[in-house]
Design a protein around this motif. Structure first.
Motif, PDB file in Angstrom:
ATOM      1  N   GLU A 177       0.830  -1.213   0.000  1.00 18.41           N
ATOM      2  CA  GLU A 177       0.000   0.000   0.000  1.00 18.41           C
ATOM      3  C   GLU A 177       0.862   1.259   0.000  1.00 18.41           C
ATOM      4  O   GLU A 177       0.518   2.258  -0.650  1.00 18.41           O
ATOM      5  N   HIS A 178       1.981   1.221   0.683  1.00 12.65           N
ATOM      6  CA  HIS A 178       2.865   2.386   0.690  1.00 12.65           C
ATOM      7  C   HIS A 178       3.565   2.554  -0.663  1.00 12.65           C
ATOM      8  O   HIS A 178       3.801   3.679  -1.107  1.00 12.65           O
ATOM      9  N   GLU A 179       3.883   1.449  -1.297  1.00  8.12           N
ATOM     10  CA  GLU A 179       4.413   1.524  -2.664  1.00  8.12           C
ATOM     11  C   GLU A 179       3.385   2.179  -3.591  1.00  8.12           C
ATOM     12  O   GLU A 179       3.737   2.996  -4.457  1.00  8.12           O
ATOM     13  N   PHE A 196      -7.451   6.436  -2.596  1.00  2.97           N
ATOM     14  CA  PHE A 196      -6.632   5.338  -2.092  1.00  2.97           C
ATOM     15  C   PHE A 196      -6.257   5.562  -0.633  1.00  2.97           C
ATOM     16  O   PHE A 196      -6.238   4.619   0.161  1.00  2.97           O
ATOM     17  N   ILE A 197      -5.931   6.804  -0.269  1.00  6.04           N
ATOM     18  CA  ILE A 197      -5.618   7.114   1.131  1.00  6.04           C
ATOM     19  C   ILE A 197      -6.804   6.743   2.016  1.00  6.04           C
ATOM     20  O   ILE A 197      -6.646   6.142   3.099  1.00  6.04           O
ATOM     21  N   ILE A 198      -8.004   7.079   1.568  1.00 12.71           N
ATOM     22  CA  ILE A 198      -9.200   6.769   2.347  1.00 12.71           C
ATOM     23  C   ILE A 198      -9.381   5.254   2.476  1.00 12.71           C
ATOM     24  O   ILE A 198      -9.727   4.737   3.538  1.00 12.71           O
ATOM     25  N   THR A 199      -9.117   4.533   1.387  1.00 15.60           N
ATOM     26  CA  THR A 199      -9.212   3.071   1.439  1.00 15.60           C
ATOM     27  C   THR A 199      -8.162   2.492   2.384  1.00 15.60           C
ATOM     28  O   THR A 199      -8.452   1.612   3.205  1.00 15.60           O
ATOM     29  N   HIS A 200      -6.929   3.001   2.265  1.00 14.22           N
ATOM     30  CA  HIS A 200      -5.801   2.508   3.060  1.00 14.22           C
ATOM     31  C   HIS A 200      -6.022   2.743   4.553  1.00 14.22           C
ATOM     32  O   HIS A 200      -5.835   1.837   5.379  1.00 14.22           O
ATOM     33  N   LEU A 201      -6.435   3.948   4.913  1.00 12.32           N
ATOM     34  CA  LEU A 201      -6.538   4.303   6.329  1.00 12.32           C
ATOM     35  C   LEU A 201      -7.920   4.023   6.908  1.00 12.32           C
ATOM     36  O   LEU A 201      -8.043   3.423   7.973  1.00 12.32           O
TER      37      LEU A 201
END
Length: 225
Positions: A177-179, A196-201
């Motif tokens: 995810e960080h990649e 994507f940030i919203i999905t990740h966090l």
């Protein structure tokens, strides 16, 4: 230094920064005597600074025990993550609008990869590097108020909550995810990056925290407060 050269406000500011930076980790006991000697002051300014830090929610003062850097509960970590999600979504949009190169994020990612390969897995060190990755993202946005707000939220103190219970498969997911975050910055698509940030966090990490909170409640039993 003497009492005349450092005020309670200056001492409070210095101690607060040490807590927020992680120099004083959660659970650490702070000694009035040692700090008084370090700053060449009497114990009174130290005690007053401790009171201010307790009011900030950064310190817990226990009678006949001492003063400790306050640890976050799982519920507090969840609430912080909910705020953090949208701060970082704003940050990644600003990073892309400014045309910033994510070199500093790549450096953090390389160090994180090294920690993932090491045995045994150092959850605290990985959590610290993970925090640096996300704070660097916020800093790249070039908005001082955003960075200041982010720092006030004490996200660094949540790092062990997330990474101590991590399985090897979850570690790999986090790394991928960080990649992806770096890739999206280079693609310069702010809408996709925000999502994507919203999905990740929000969707994944928040869900994990909710599961941990439920597990903690079940283990505590129905009659424990």
């Amino acid at each position: 230094m003497s009492d005349a050269t450092i005020s309670v406000e200056q001492l409070y500011t210095e101690l607060r920064q040490r807590i927020l930076s992680g120099e004083y980790p959660c659970g650490m006991k702070l000694s009035e005597n040692k700090l008084a000697k370090e700053f060449y002051v009497s114990r009174m300014p130290v005690r007053e600074s401790f009171k201010h830090l307790e009011q900030d929610g950064l310190l817990t003062i226990l009678p006949k025990s001492g003063s400790y850097v306050r640890s976050q509960s799982l519920s507090e970590a969840k609430e912080g993550l909910e705020v953090r999600t949208f701060l970082e979504a704003l940050a990644i949009r600003l990073v892309i609008e400014r045309g910033e190169e994510p070199v500093v994020l790549e450096e953090c990612l390389t160090l994180m990869a090294g920690l993932l390969e090491a045995e045994p897995f150092d959850a605290l060190a990985f959590g610290e590097m993970h925090f640096r990755f996300h704070r660097s993202l916020v800093q790249l946005a070039g908005n001082d108020l955003l960075t200041e707000t982010y720092d006030k939220m004490r996200f660094r103190s949540s790092r062990q909550v997330f990474f101590s219970p991590m399985t090897p498969s979850e570690q790999k997911i986090t790394h991928r995810e960080h990649e992806k975050i770096i890739t999206l910055i280079r693609e310069k698509n702010p809408v996709k990056a925000e999502q994507f940030i919203i999905t990740h966090l929000w969707k994944r990490k928040r869900k994990n925290l909710i599961n941990l909170i439920e597990k903690q409640k079940n283990e505590a039993g129905p009659f424990r407060e």
